[in-house]
Design a protein around this motif. Structure first.
Motif, PDB file in Angstrom:
ATOM      1  N   HIS A   1       0.814  -1.132  -0.070  1.00  0.00           N
ATOM      2  CA  HIS A   1       0.008  -0.041   0.251  1.00  0.00           C
ATOM      3  C   HIS A   1       0.883   1.231   0.140  1.00  0.00           C
ATOM      4  CE1 HIS A   1      -3.901   2.118   1.689  1.00  0.00           C
ATOM      5  NE2 HIS A   1      -3.770   2.172   0.360  1.00  0.00           N
ATOM      6  N   GLY A   2       0.674   2.078  -1.023  1.00  0.00           N
ATOM      7  CA  GLY A   2       1.513   3.431  -1.032  1.00  0.00           C
ATOM      8  C   GLY A   2       2.670   3.354  -1.463  1.00  0.00           C
ATOM      9  N   ARG A   3       3.079   2.269  -1.731  1.00  0.00           N
ATOM     10  CA  ARG A   3       4.659   2.136  -2.314  1.00  0.00           C
ATOM     11  C   ARG A   3       5.009   1.855  -3.755  1.00  0.00           C
ATOM     12  NH1 ARG A   3       4.060   4.203   2.016  1.00  0.00           N
ATOM     13  NH2 ARG A   3       4.988   3.355   3.957  1.00  0.00           N
TER      14      ARG A   3
ATOM     15  N   SER B   1      -1.830   3.924  -9.534  1.00  0.00           N
ATOM     16  CA  SER B   1      -2.376   4.066  -8.116  1.00  0.00           C
ATOM     17  C   SER B   1      -3.818   4.598  -8.065  1.00  0.00           C
ATOM     18  CB  SER B   1      -1.641   5.128  -7.443  1.00  0.00           C
ATOM     19  OG  SER B   1      -0.073   4.633  -7.246  1.00  0.00           O
TER      20      SER B   1
ATOM     21  N   ASP C   1      -4.378   4.961  -2.324  1.00  0.00           N
ATOM     22  CA  ASP C   1      -3.112   4.557  -2.408  1.00  0.00           C
ATOM     23  C   ASP C   1      -2.041   5.455  -2.697  1.00  0.00           C
ATOM     24  OD1 ASP C   1      -1.390   2.078  -2.710  1.00  0.00           O
ATOM     25  OD2 ASP C   1      -1.656   2.565  -4.842  1.00  0.00           O
TER      26      ASP C   1
ATOM     27  N   ILE D   1      -1.425   7.287   2.132  1.00  0.00           N
ATOM     28  CA  ILE D   1      -0.156   6.576   2.369  1.00  0.00           C
ATOM     29  C   ILE D   1       0.857   6.799   1.445  1.00  0.00           C
ATOM     30  CG2 ILE D   1      -0.851   4.435   1.687  1.00  0.00           C
ATOM     31  CD1 ILE D   1       0.484   3.104   4.095  1.00  0.00           C
ATOM     32  N   GLY D   2       0.654   7.075   0.395  1.00  0.00           N
ATOM     33  CA  GLY D   2       1.640   7.002  -0.658  1.00  0.00           C
ATOM     34  C   GLY D   2       2.130   8.561  -1.137  1.00  0.00           C
TER      35      GLY D   2
END
Length: 334
Positions: A68-70, A91, A95, A99-100
């Motif tokens: 998630h988010g990366r 994304s 997402d 967090i990203g």
């Protein structure tokens, strides 16, 4: 040179809700890739977590469904490690911007040669309907039963504020418009952000209703094109003029206004002031801007990294571990 069709990029059976905007976007991505013509084995599609992040499973390319988010962080490493790959990073609004968000702004700031897709339905869909960073103030959801008390991100503002050099927007149901901006994103050297306005039929149905149909876009959207006057309306009867530091909507023929008075879109201008104002526009007083809003050339991170490596290597006496050992005092023990 091989010629590819959309079918060459397809894989598997998409598992999204019937009517989800992800279906529309996936079809446009397949079509855009076929028109671009990069071989499937020279492409990587990287995603995070969320409904939209299932997309790499339906691409006949290299791909990775990350955490998630990366996705922007993984996509960055992928591009820098293998600059010959064409990298598409996908994304959702949660997402990519929650967090990203940190990875999103730094990928833009560094100007890494990535095609960054932001699928924006203004909701967390996979986790069942919580409000996201793009949900409007007052939005009622499972995580905001009395309405949110936050103002949302404007993805374009976040991109521009991070020194982004390319921003475009399309509606998922507008296949031609989506394909056009995806091709423009590929042709832009550096980080490109394409915001796709899409519907979530389960948790946020109708969120982009004003522009989700062809008829709605004719009335409520403006297609911007570099070097062309900013005209819109069902018969191109309206236009945009500058008023002070802002924009105003005018009607051709009224008060002596002609097409010569209408602003001409400049996507290549370094100063992003008017581009940001276009990106900020929304109803009921202004149309929503679709198309390539900003497209400015600048040095890319990946090219700069490799140029630096070559420059440093040229000045060094050693270029690998064995040569490094030979630069020191050497003795032989018998």
């Amino acid at each position: 040179m091989c010629e590819f069709t959309a079918k060459d990029y397809k894989k598997g059976q998409p598992r999204w809700c019937p009517g989800c905007g992800d279906h529309f976007f996936l079809a446009s991505l397949h079509k855009a890739m076929a028109e671009i013509g990069v071989a499937p084995w020279d492409i990587a599609v990287i995603s995070g977590i969320g409904c939209s992040s299932r997309l790499p499973h339906y691409m006949n390319t290299y791909g990775m469904n990350t955490i998630h988010g990366r996705s922007a962080a993984i996509a960055t490493g992928c591009k820098v490690a293998n600059p010959n790959l064409t990298v598409w990073q996908v994304s959702g609004d949660g997402d990519g911007l929650a967090i990203g968000g940190n990875h999103f702004i730094h990928a833009n700031r560094r100007n890494i040669n990535l095609n960054m897709i932001l699928l924006n339905n203004r909701i967390y869909g996979l986790t069942k309907g919580q409000y996201s960073p793009t949900s409007p103030r007052g939005f009622v959801s499972k995580s905001s039963p009395y309405g949110t008390v936050e103002d949302p991100f404007c993805p374009a503002e976040l991109c521009f504020g991070a020194r982004g050099h390319f921003f475009a927007r399309a509606v998922a149901t507008d296949a031609a418009g989506t394909v056009d901006i995806l091709k423009a994103a590929y042709n832009h050297k550096g980080s490109s952000v394409c915001e796709i306005l899409q519907n979530c039929v389960i948790f946020n149905h109708g969120t982009h209703e004003s522009v989700y149909t062809k008829e709605g876009r004719a009335k409520n959207a403006i297609y911007v094109e570099h070097g062309k006057p900013l005209l819109f309306g069902e018969n191109k009867e309206f236009g945009l003029m500058q008023e002070g530091f802002g924009l105003k909507v005018v009607k051709l023929g009224e008060n002596g206004i002609t097409e010569k008075d209408i602003l001409v879109h400049d996507a290549h201008c370094e100063d992003n002031t008017l581009q940001l104002k276009l990106a900020f526009m929304q109803g009921p007083d202004f149309p929503i801007a679709l198309g390539v809003i900003r497209d400015v050339e600048a040095p890319t991170y990946d090219d700069s990294v490799y140029a630096q490596i070559d420059d440093v290597a040229e000045k060094k006496k050693y270029h690998n571990f064995e040569e490094l050992l030979m630069t020191n005092d050497i003795w032989e023990v018998k």
